[in-house]
Enzyme design. Sequence first.
Site, PDB file in Angstrom:
ATOM      1  N   TYR A  67      26.507  15.904 -18.474  1.00 16.16           N
ATOM      2  CA  TYR A  67      25.991  15.045 -17.267  1.00 16.16           C
ATOM      3  C   TYR A  67      24.658  14.423 -17.866  1.00 16.16           C
ATOM      4  O   TYR A  67      23.825  15.105 -18.489  1.00 16.16           O
ATOM      5  CB  TYR A  67      25.790  15.378 -16.084  1.00 16.16           C
ATOM      6  CG  TYR A  67      27.241  16.056 -15.336  1.00 16.16           C
ATOM      7  CD1 TYR A  67      28.018  15.223 -14.651  1.00 16.16           C
ATOM      8  CD2 TYR A  67      27.466  17.205 -15.856  1.00 16.16           C
ATOM      9  CE1 TYR A  67      29.116  15.743 -13.858  1.00 16.16           C
ATOM     10  CE2 TYR A  67      28.623  17.993 -15.138  1.00 16.16           C
ATOM     11  CZ  TYR A  67      29.437  17.090 -14.069  1.00 16.16           C
ATOM     12  OH  TYR A  67      30.448  17.583 -13.676  1.00 16.16           O
ATOM     13  N   ARG A 173      24.035  18.465  -7.947  1.00 15.83           N
ATOM     14  CA  ARG A 173      22.946  18.515  -6.995  1.00 15.83           C
ATOM     15  C   ARG A 173      21.988  19.619  -6.615  1.00 15.83           C
ATOM     16  O   ARG A 173      20.935  19.580  -6.438  1.00 15.83           O
ATOM     17  CB  ARG A 173      23.589  17.834  -5.499  1.00 15.83           C
ATOM     18  CG  ARG A 173      24.235  16.425  -5.753  1.00 15.83           C
ATOM     19  CD  ARG A 173      24.917  15.935  -4.493  1.00 15.83           C
ATOM     20  NE  ARG A 173      26.303  16.591  -4.697  1.00 15.83           N
ATOM     21  CZ  ARG A 173      26.805  17.213  -3.733  1.00 15.83           C
ATOM     22  NH1 ARG A 173      26.361  16.969  -2.424  1.00 15.83           N
ATOM     23  NH2 ARG A 173      28.363  17.546  -3.910  1.00 15.83           N
TER      24      ARG A 173
END
Length: 294
Positions: A67, A173
């Site tokens: 990511y 997150r």
Amino acid sequence: MTGGLINILKPPGMTSHDVVSFVRRTYHLKRVGHAGTLDPAAAGVLPVALGPATRMLEYMTDCDKSYRVELTIGYETDTGDDTGTITHSIDCIMPAQSQIEEVLSSFLGTIEQVPPMYSAIKIQGKKLYELARAGITVERQARKITIHEINLLKVNEKSILFDVTCSKGTYIRSLCTDIGAKINCPVVMSFLVRTRVGSFEIGQAVTLEEISTNSESAILPVDHALEYMPKIILSQEVAKAFKHGQTIPTTMSDEGGQNLLRIYDHEDVLIGIGQKKEKAAVIIPIKVLMSGQP
């Protein structure tokens, strides 16, 4: 078309289910599934399986993922990203780059992570995000994950941009929240692009517009998703036994900790997934593709 895979570049603003619905309509198929849900606000690689290739989805979710992430300091939300309701905010001073690099490197290796409330994990039959939307917060058990790489790219006055490669089950997150705790500042994940899922790279991903224009050219063979597994090619006689669900002999050792294997016949056609039995010279059929296709 007998089935296949598509490396889709999911745009922000769509759910993963929205993408699956688009693929169903485009290819006139009912059996369509995806590997690894992306949040609606996130973009990036979303592998999608068509038709009988959906039988391979379980093997696609075991892959490492990469990511590109931006976190913003100074406030936090109920969802952990910038789409949620702000629950706390303070003035923060961005730490020095050297301190940020030290904090990021502290997450390398196998660590424990508490999943966010806004996730699809089920507790007593209810998904966590369903409970969160009802205003209910429950205790979550920490899970072991692995951070393989984490590299700082850029630091601004209020944001940090970094790349991370991690194991399945990692919540970015939550990683951002944990980074915030170590720099003593509330943070949110303000940007997320998934750049890789196993052998599916963002550089080769196709947009929904490209699929609409030339749907057939977007389809990849099913073994594209299995490249992380060692490959075994069998003789015609042994391949026949494997396709009948029989355990087959092997000269493979237990070294390297390999578990699942992709099995091919003498014509180099994928015929299934096998598993090397520990401390035994045999391979057990786990999934057999009788026709040589998924």
